[in-house]
Design an enzyme around this catalytic site. Sequence first.
Site, PDB file in Angstrom:
ATOM      1  N   ASP A  36       2.990  -3.430  -1.890  1.00 26.43           N
ATOM      2  CA  ASP A  36       3.430  -2.236  -2.623  1.00 26.43           C
ATOM      3  C   ASP A  36       4.921  -2.369  -2.963  1.00 26.43           C
ATOM      4  OD1 ASP A  36       3.405   0.219  -3.862  1.00 26.43           O
ATOM      5  OD2 ASP A  36       3.186   1.410  -2.032  1.00 26.43           O
TER       6      ASP A  36
ATOM      7  N   GLU B 200      -2.323   2.048 -10.800  1.00 21.03           N
ATOM      8  CA  GLU B 200      -2.222   3.055  -9.739  1.00 21.03           C
ATOM      9  C   GLU B 200      -1.875   4.384 -10.422  1.00 21.03           C
ATOM     10  OE1 GLU B 200      -0.078   3.836  -5.409  1.00 21.03           O
ATOM     11  OE2 GLU B 200       0.947   2.668  -6.946  1.00 21.03           O
TER      12      GLU B 200
ATOM     13  N   HIS C 298      -3.316   2.033   0.185  1.00 23.61           N
ATOM     14  CA  HIS C 298      -2.300   2.239   1.247  1.00 23.61           C
ATOM     15  C   HIS C 298      -2.678   3.333   2.260  1.00 23.61           C
ATOM     16  CE1 HIS C 298      -0.861   5.187  -1.663  1.00 23.61           C
ATOM     17  NE2 HIS C 298      -0.113   4.327  -2.333  1.00 23.61           N
TER      18      HIS C 298
ATOM     19  N   HIS D 205      -1.478  -5.345  -4.784  1.00 23.82           N
ATOM     20  CA  HIS D 205      -0.741  -4.114  -5.078  1.00 23.82           C
ATOM     21  C   HIS D 205       0.751  -4.394  -4.945  1.00 23.82           C
ATOM     22  CE1 HIS D 205      -0.461   0.550  -4.360  1.00 23.82           C
ATOM     23  NE2 HIS D 205       0.576   0.082  -5.051  1.00 23.82           N
TER      24      HIS D 205
END
Length: 363
Positions: free
Chosen positions: A256, A114, A199, A47
Amino acid sequence: MRLGVEAAVVDGELVAGDIETVDDEITAVGLTPSGKGIALPGFIDIHTHGYDAVDFAHASLDDLGRASRGLTATGVTGFQPTLLTLEGDDMLDAAERHSSARYPGARFLGTHLEGPFLSPAHPGAHDPSLLQLPDVETMRRLLEAGSIGQVTIAPELPGASEVIDLLTARNVVVAVGHSDASAREAHEAFDRGARVLTHVFNASRPFRHRDPGVVGVALTRGDVYVTAVVDNVHLSREATLLAMQVGPARFVVVTDAMEAAGQGDGVYTLGNRQVTVKDGEARLADGTIASSVLTMDGALRNLIDLGWSVSEAAAAVSTSAADALSRSDLGRISVGGRADIVVLDDAFEVKKTLIEGSEVFAA
């Protein structure tokens, strides 16, 4: 070729001695005489939205190749460029570029979508006006556009079950995130084939003792991989330690990250959003956390500072991510296995990165 290390994490255990590789294969471990430093399986980031001035939503083919090379300096040998929700056909176009690019450094493991099927109650940094209800035909178009490895979805939305069925039938990893799902709805999604939480503790229904939501379900099921942004911004120390209780086999570190990673403070782009980075924190104008500037080697050091052994931390930045993607050929150092290796010094800084036995970065 001998790596000249003092020790290595081999099949999850710290083993004294050097490593030998021949071509793309690990041929021996525990060799003497040994040298300095420690070898870990190459890091895998499932990610990440960008790195070193490259935003994966708008990156050209050359940009993607440059980011692939740059990521090896942080120990990354495999990654999923991640797209937040974009306008119109922009997600289709970006996914197509991801699949068409050449990756001379860290290998491409598929695009992580996402969005756009996320809850408007928990948009995070996504533009709420662009979020959509899950739709099988839209999902099919996205799957046809490129090599999609993972999709994050809010399973409580109408139409989500059908999309999850489509994705699992295509062997695409389904993650639950940006979700207002109840515990019942979360269990149903995981029973249906979802296996990752996006997350933990961020941009989802908060955990409450009588309303645990998706977070409580993911933390207490043994078949869910829990991803976490261990940057001391997304999570407090206590929240990180709580999530780490699932153990290194299910705890997956992700960055992220955005294009500001590897850069510095300033104003940057995250998809169609403007993000300001100040003192290592990336935020929208309203203060919402928007991605990060974390690197995988930095996350490893943070885990060790929180008390995990180097073997446990190595699992969280590599092995568990590979397992979440069902890639048993990645994320481990084993005799006969693929020589994707990162060599660290005594301060856990990256000194060398190898992919399939070839040195792609040296400090």
